[in-house]
Scaffold this motif. Structure first.
Motif, short mmCIF file in Angstrom:
data_model
loop_
_atom_site.label_atom_id
_atom_site.label_comp_id
_atom_site.label_asym_id
_atom_site.label_seq_id
_atom_site.Cartn_x
_atom_site.Cartn_y
_atom_site.Cartn_z
N SER A 81 4.34 8.11 -4.62
CA SER A 81 3.94 9.26 -5.44
C SER A 81 4.56 10.55 -4.92
O SER A 81 5.01 11.39 -5.70
CB SER A 81 2.41 9.39 -5.48
OG SER A 81 1.85 8.34 -6.21
N ARG A 82 4.59 10.72 -3.59
CA ARG A 82 5.22 11.92 -3.01
C ARG A 82 6.71 11.96 -3.31
O ARG A 82 7.26 13.00 -3.66
CB ARG A 82 4.98 11.97 -1.50
CG ARG A 82 3.57 12.37 -1.11
CD ARG A 82 3.44 12.67 0.38
NE ARG A 82 3.84 11.55 1.23
CZ ARG A 82 3.04 10.56 1.59
NH1 ARG A 82 1.78 10.54 1.18
NH2 ARG A 82 3.48 9.59 2.37
N SER A 127 -2.09 7.88 -11.94
CA SER A 127 -2.52 6.60 -11.39
C SER A 127 -3.36 5.92 -12.46
O SER A 127 -3.99 6.58 -13.29
CB SER A 127 -3.31 6.79 -10.09
OG SER A 127 -4.46 7.57 -10.33
N ALA A 164 1.60 3.36 -2.43
CA ALA A 164 1.42 4.24 -3.59
C ALA A 164 1.49 5.72 -3.23
O ALA A 164 2.12 6.50 -3.95
CB ALA A 164 0.11 3.93 -4.31
N ASP A 165 0.86 6.13 -2.14
CA ASP A 165 0.87 7.55 -1.76
C ASP A 165 2.29 8.01 -1.42
O ASP A 165 2.73 9.06 -1.87
CB ASP A 165 -0.06 7.82 -0.58
CG ASP A 165 -1.53 7.71 -0.96
OD1 ASP A 165 -1.85 7.82 -2.16
OD2 ASP A 165 -2.35 7.51 -0.05
N ARG A 166 3.00 7.21 -0.64
CA ARG A 166 4.37 7.56 -0.26
C ARG A 166 5.26 7.63 -1.50
O ARG A 166 6.02 8.58 -1.69
CB ARG A 166 4.91 6.52 0.73
CG ARG A 166 6.38 6.74 1.12
CD ARG A 166 6.91 5.62 2.02
NE ARG A 166 6.60 4.27 1.55
CZ ARG A 166 7.27 3.64 0.59
NH1 ARG A 166 8.27 4.24 -0.04
NH2 ARG A 166 6.93 2.42 0.22
N ARG A 171 0.81 -1.21 0.00
CA ARG A 171 0.00 0.00 0.00
C ARG A 171 0.85 1.27 0.00
O ARG A 171 0.46 2.26 0.59
CB ARG A 171 -0.92 0.00 1.22
CG ARG A 171 -1.86 -1.17 1.25
CD ARG A 171 -2.74 -1.12 2.49
NE ARG A 171 -3.62 -2.25 2.54
CZ ARG A 171 -4.88 -2.24 2.15
NH1 ARG A 171 -5.41 -1.14 1.68
NH2 ARG A 171 -5.62 -3.31 2.24
N ASP A 194 0.46 0.35 -11.64
CA ASP A 194 -0.17 1.21 -10.65
C ASP A 194 0.00 2.69 -10.98
O ASP A 194 -0.89 3.50 -10.75
CB ASP A 194 0.41 0.93 -9.25
CG ASP A 194 0.14 -0.49 -8.81
OD1 ASP A 194 -1.05 -0.87 -8.76
OD2 ASP A 194 1.11 -1.24 -8.55
#
Length: 144
Positions: free
Chosen positions: A83-84, A97, A79-81, A77, A103
């Motif tokens: 992406s940053r 995305s 993806a947010d990290r 999980r 992904d």
């Protein structure tokens, strides 16, 4: 984005092709009145479907002599990290995305192949990147 009917979708397509097209030309192309075109554009802007118009300069297309698309598969999980972290890399022009096998899809631009290789290597080393595939962009037939 709200649901668009066929006229809205064709109008968006026409504006993507030529955002400076006259209301009269758009009306003829879409088979509707100028008033309808004007009203549809205003409605799309007020709803936030159209957020602005832009100009693409010739120099903008030459900004990155080496361009590529990098598809990334992410473990777990993160993806947010990830992406940053990717957003902080100056060579990463856009992060998308997506669904399906990958992904994230990145648009990357550099001055040389060597710089692109270094960016790809740096991205591949990020914790949580499971796999990737990169394609060089050879020519742009239509932008914007």
């Amino acid at each position: 984005m709200a649901i668009m009917d066929d006229v809205d979708q064709r109008l968006i397509s026409a504006l993507r092709h030529d955002a400076r097209a006259s209301l009269s030309d758009l009306a003829i192309l879409l088979g509707v009145s100028r008033t309808t075109v004007r009203g549809r554009i205003e409605k799309l802007r007020q709803r936030g479907d159209i957020v602005g118009f832009t100009v693409v300069l010739q120099g903008d297309t030459k900004r990155d002599p080496v361009r590529g698309l990098m598809m990334i598969g992410i473990e777990g999980r993160g993806a947010d990290r990830i992406s940053r972290q990717l957003a902080g890399l100056t060579a990463v022009r856009a992060i998308h995305s997506t669904n399906g096998r990958w992904d994230l899809i990145l648009e990357i631009g550099t001055d040389t192949l060597e710089e692109l290789d270094a960016v790809l290597e740096r991205i591949r080393r990020l914790d949580g990147i499971a796999n990737s595939e990169t394609n060089l962009l050879l020519a742009t037939k239509k932008a914007g």
